[in-house]
Design an enzyme around this catalytic site. Sequence first.
Site, PDB file in Angstrom:
ATOM      1  N   GLY A 143       1.864 -10.145  10.644  1.00 52.81           N
ATOM      2  CA  GLY A 143       0.976 -11.190  10.656  1.00 52.81           C
ATOM      3  C   GLY A 143      -0.398 -11.139  11.875  1.00 52.81           C
ATOM      4  CD  GLU A 181       9.038  -7.407   8.323  1.00 56.11           C
ATOM      5  OE1 GLU A 181       8.627  -8.538   7.773  1.00 56.11           O
ATOM      6  OE2 GLU A 181      10.520  -7.666   8.360  1.00 56.11           O
ATOM      7  N   GLY A 224       1.177  -5.422   8.143  1.00 60.95           N
ATOM      8  CA  GLY A 224       0.563  -4.884   7.005  1.00 60.95           C
ATOM      9  C   GLY A 224      -0.906  -4.745   7.319  1.00 60.95           C
ATOM     10  NE  ARG A 225      -4.568 -10.196   7.324  1.00 57.10           N
ATOM     11  CZ  ARG A 225      -4.675 -10.865   6.317  1.00 57.10           C
ATOM     12  NH1 ARG A 225      -5.938 -10.660   5.666  1.00 57.10           N
ATOM     13  NH2 ARG A 225      -3.918 -12.099   5.826  1.00 57.10           N
ATOM     14  CE1 TYR A 282      -4.332 -16.457   0.319  1.00 56.64           C
ATOM     15  CE2 TYR A 282      -5.354 -14.314   0.022  1.00 56.64           C
ATOM     16  CZ  TYR A 282      -4.261 -15.230  -0.149  1.00 56.64           C
ATOM     17  OH  TYR A 282      -3.215 -14.383  -0.582  1.00 56.64           O
ATOM     18  CB  CYS A 290     -15.545 -16.036 -17.530  1.00 57.05           C
ATOM     19  SG  CYS A 290     -16.073 -14.983 -18.516  1.00 57.05           S
ATOM     20  CE1 TYR A 344      -0.769  -8.560   1.856  1.00 57.38           C
ATOM     21  CE2 TYR A 344      -2.026  -8.638   3.741  1.00 57.38           C
ATOM     22  CZ  TYR A 344      -0.813  -8.579   3.324  1.00 57.38           C
ATOM     23  OH  TYR A 344       0.312  -8.856   4.225  1.00 57.38           O
TER      24      TYR A 344
HETATM   25  N1  LLP Z   1       6.515  -9.268   6.602  1.00 63.67           N
HETATM   26  C1  LLP Z   1       6.555 -10.171   5.822  1.00 63.67           C
HETATM   27  C2  LLP Z   1       7.925 -10.880   5.508  1.00 63.67           C
HETATM   28  C3  LLP Z   1       5.462 -10.775   5.010  1.00 63.67           C
HETATM   29  O1  LLP Z   1       5.849 -11.831   4.181  1.00 63.67           O
HETATM   30  C4  LLP Z   1       4.228 -10.067   5.234  1.00 63.67           C
HETATM   31  C5  LLP Z   1       3.010 -10.924   4.459  1.00 63.67           C
HETATM   32  C6  LLP Z   1       4.367  -9.194   6.356  1.00 63.67           C
HETATM   33  C7  LLP Z   1       5.184  -8.801   6.880  1.00 63.67           C
HETATM   34  C8  LLP Z   1       2.820  -8.608   6.677  1.00 63.67           C
HETATM   35  O2  LLP Z   1       1.904  -9.367   7.241  1.00 63.67           O
HETATM   36  P1  LLP Z   1       0.505  -9.143   7.689  1.00 63.67           P
HETATM   37  O3  LLP Z   1       0.660  -8.078   8.766  1.00 63.67           O
HETATM   38  O4  LLP Z   1      -0.190  -8.264   6.410  1.00 63.67           O
HETATM   39  O5  LLP Z   1      -0.322 -10.211   7.954  1.00 63.67           O
HETATM   40  N2  LLP Z   1      -2.562 -12.047   0.545  1.00 63.67           N
HETATM   41  C9  LLP Z   1      -2.816 -12.759   1.790  1.00 63.67           C
HETATM   42  C10 LLP Z   1      -1.816 -12.147   2.920  1.00 63.67           C
HETATM   43  C11 LLP Z   1      -0.301 -12.600   2.413  1.00 63.67           C
HETATM   44  C12 LLP Z   1       0.678 -12.040   3.324  1.00 63.67           C
HETATM   45  C13 LLP Z   1       2.233 -12.126   2.798  1.00 63.67           C
HETATM   46  N3  LLP Z   1       3.051 -11.741   3.787  1.00 63.67           N
HETATM   47  C14 LLP Z   1      -4.270 -12.332   2.170  1.00 63.67           C
HETATM   48  O6  LLP Z   1      -4.732 -11.481   1.411  1.00 63.67           O
HETATM   49  O7  LLP Z   1      -4.698 -12.687   3.392  1.00 63.67           O
END
Ligand code: LLP
Length: 431
Positions: free
Chosen positions: A243, A280, A282-283, A323, A351, A380
Amino acid sequence: MIDADGFSYRDGMLHCGTISLTEIAARVGTPTYVYNLDSVVQRYREHVTAFEGLRHHACFAVKANSSLPLLQMLARHGAGFDVNSRGELHRVLRAGADPARMTMTGVGKSHADITDGLDAGVALFNAESASECRLISDIAAEKQMTADVLLRLNPDVGTDTHPHISTGESSHKFGMTAGDIRSLAAQSAWLPGVRIRGLSFHLGSQIFSPEPYREALLLLITTLDDICGTLDIPDPVIDIGGGFGVAYNDEEQTLDLGLIAESIRSLLGSRAANFTILTEPGRSLVANAGVLVTAVEHEKPARDRIFLILDAGMNDLLRPALYAAQHDIVPLREPEGGQTTVFYDVVGPVCESADTFARRYPLPQLRRGDLVALLSAGAYGTSMSSTYNSRPLAAEVLVHGNAWMIGRERQQMEDLFRGEHLLTEPEAPRD
Ligand code: LLP
């Protein structure tokens, strides 16, 4: 956002490192995602450095970007992985990742997800309900195995992110209350296939303040201390999810992970060395390492605006439609001083009116065939893309040093119908 992650103009054309994006587009076509692997590795290293001094492992959240060579590269640099389904599990295994460094999360893990996770030897399951714990226990016990499990806490902590991607409040489907966790731990003798190893949370995505993490950690540590009264957890694990907010434009400021590491140190005090800390991300590892290269299909003047219609649509990059996310847009040919600026509504060909990337967006005058890049598209982007409107999935290219490779071929027409069947009975006679 150009520059920071290796994208910059050289000789008037946008490059990824030393590789011209125009050349990639000429060879591979458009729309095409381009990822800078060197930037991903650099972000991973920065992430790990921020938690130095703690016993910490980072598990990349595969849902953010599941490109095989990108996962392979992270695995080679020692990253673990957080998988959310058996599909993600099989992807990272294919990329050569070590299951002993994997967590499996997900609010609705199926029998098949858990079975595959156990068979592969996933290190930890993040369990989100009593029902799921029972299922994990039953499947593991049947296999005469014991599954290592973290219980996911729902700390009821708000974040100021988009409501669709906030996950740590009591109204959200994720995790369990501290009370639920305490009673589950007290009854864990009834879960012979499960060994509780610690607690986890994930508050949401694109969080810019360390405060929610601190608040959730406080509750997590108290709850963990409570359950340690009933259970023997020799090497407890705390998983704080992902996050970590990323700047998508020059106004935003990336979350300082050092502040979160500091909260962990100060809240655990002298006990810090006894805990394993998992993150964890991601982004934060991939968002700015990727761009979506797309061509202008048409410039279309309307009554009170000019539409710039691209060959990438919401099926390729869903974030703006879902979003209201804003991705900077730059032409591949560097704008020259003195060129007139046009304020375009930049849209895709799908469309739906939601298929809009930006409104009144300043760009130099562009024509059919000109190329632009949607920036910060590494997280994403492809992982949420679809074939809506029967549009083939975009190609993916990876740049590494002075070389580039195709990570995923553009889908072909026949790929769109693979596995589908036509009517087999003869056509009924018409009256
Ligand atoms: N761990 C868990 C349990 C998660 O559900 C997620 C993301 C992450 C880690 C990684 O979060 P990050 O570091 O990427 O923020 N599609 C949306 C984001 C959805 C995130 C879902 N869970 C977007 O494009 O903004």
